[in-house]
Design a protein around this motif. Sequence first.
Motif, short mmCIF file in Angstrom:
data_model
loop_
_atom_site.label_atom_id
_atom_site.label_comp_id
_atom_site.label_asym_id
_atom_site.label_seq_id
_atom_site.Cartn_x
_atom_site.Cartn_y
_atom_site.Cartn_z
N GLY A 142 0.69 -1.31 0.35
CA GLY A 142 -0.10 -0.12 0.11
C GLY A 142 0.74 1.31 -0.16
N LYS A 143 2.15 1.10 0.23
CA LYS A 143 2.84 2.34 0.44
C LYS A 143 3.97 2.50 -1.04
CE LYS A 143 3.64 3.19 5.02
NZ LYS A 143 4.44 3.18 6.49
N VAL A 144 3.58 1.45 -2.01
CA VAL A 144 4.53 1.48 -3.16
C VAL A 144 4.48 3.11 -4.04
CG1 VAL A 144 4.58 0.81 -5.58
CG2 VAL A 144 4.40 -0.92 -3.55
N ARG A 145 3.45 3.72 -3.95
CA ARG A 145 3.21 4.96 -4.60
C ARG A 145 4.27 5.71 -3.85
NH1 ARG A 145 -2.21 7.14 -6.35
NH2 ARG A 145 -2.00 5.88 -8.00
N GLU A 146 4.20 5.95 -2.36
CA GLU A 146 5.22 6.58 -1.55
C GLU A 146 6.66 6.42 -1.85
OE1 GLU A 146 6.42 6.81 3.07
OE2 GLU A 146 4.50 6.40 2.71
N TYR A 147 7.00 5.10 -2.01
CA TYR A 147 8.41 4.57 -2.58
C TYR A 147 8.68 5.15 -3.66
CZ TYR A 147 7.20 0.92 1.20
OH TYR A 147 6.98 0.35 2.47
N ASP A 148 7.76 4.74 -4.61
CA ASP A 148 8.31 5.45 -5.78
C ASP A 148 8.56 6.98 -5.95
OD1 ASP A 148 8.05 3.15 -7.67
OD2 ASP A 148 5.71 3.49 -7.75
N GLY A 149 7.51 7.70 -5.01
CA GLY A 149 7.75 9.21 -4.99
C GLY A 149 9.10 9.60 -4.47
N HIS A 150 9.51 9.02 -3.59
CA HIS A 150 11.03 9.37 -3.01
C HIS A 150 12.00 9.08 -4.01
CE1 HIS A 150 9.44 7.97 1.45
NE2 HIS A 150 9.10 9.20 0.74
N ILE A 151 11.81 7.81 -4.80
CA ILE A 151 12.85 7.71 -5.83
C ILE A 151 12.79 8.86 -7.09
CG2 ILE A 151 13.81 6.14 -7.77
CD1 ILE A 151 14.36 5.27 -5.03
N ALA A 152 11.46 9.12 -7.45
CA ALA A 152 11.30 10.08 -8.46
C ALA A 152 11.73 11.31 -8.28
CB ALA A 152 9.82 10.15 -8.85
N GLN A 153 11.60 11.79 -6.85
CA GLN A 153 12.13 12.83 -6.41
C GLN A 153 13.64 13.10 -6.41
OE1 GLN A 153 11.12 13.72 -2.15
NE2 GLN A 153 12.78 15.14 -1.91
N LEU A 154 14.38 12.02 -6.00
CA LEU A 154 15.80 12.25 -6.00
C LEU A 154 16.48 12.14 -7.40
CD1 LEU A 154 16.47 10.08 -3.07
CD2 LEU A 154 16.55 12.37 -2.91
N VAL A 155 15.56 11.49 -8.37
CA VAL A 155 16.05 11.34 -9.70
C VAL A 155 16.08 12.65 -10.21
CG1 VAL A 155 15.69 10.33 -12.00
CG2 VAL A 155 15.88 8.81 -10.00
N ARG A 156 14.74 13.56 -9.94
CA ARG A 156 14.57 14.57 -10.48
C ARG A 156 15.46 15.82 -10.06
NH1 ARG A 156 9.19 13.48 -9.51
NH2 ARG A 156 9.38 14.73 -7.45
N GLU A 157 16.03 15.52 -8.95
CA GLU A 157 16.92 16.56 -8.30
C GLU A 157 18.13 16.63 -8.97
OE1 GLU A 157 17.60 15.49 -3.90
OE2 GLU A 157 15.41 16.23 -3.49
N GLY A 158 18.41 15.68 -9.76
CA GLY A 158 19.69 15.67 -10.64
C GLY A 158 20.85 16.05 -10.09
#
Length: 158
Positions: A142-158
């Motif tokens: 149920g937290k997969v969306r949250e986990y995905d969001g953490h990764i996406a945030q860090l990838v976007r930070e470049g």
Amino acid sequence: MTGSDTLSRRAVLGGMTGAAAAAMLHTPAMAAVSLDLAKYRGKVVYVDFWASWCGPCKLSFPFMQQLAGRYPANDLAVITVNVDRQRAAADRFMQQVRSNLPVIYDAAGDLAQTWKVADMPTSLVFDRKGTMRFRHQGFFPGKVREYDGHIAQLVREG
């Protein structure tokens, strides 16, 4: 990052700062095995501690496989750390979950102890500079969306 993670980092780094600290960040001098994240510099790194007897760990592997496949190799590295005392159990588990993710075998628990990992699985998520930004204790579908969001945030930070 919690205060205990900061203390662990200080103990591992021995007071170093800057580039020297980043290069040595996850390689405790006394550990029988090491996790040298310096070679992943510039990438987001997802480090997952797991054990063959852990039910939620079986659920987390498809997620990690998808995660690794979703991002280019120059953006994300997914590394797993197994804490089983018997490597054969870990190898059987990897066959069952059909994973080709890299595995570091930490039978003595040195890395797990360094990072104060008590729950299986526990994932540590590092930004491109080598700073731990997120810690996921347990794996909850149920937290997969949250986990995905953490990764996406860090990838976007470049």
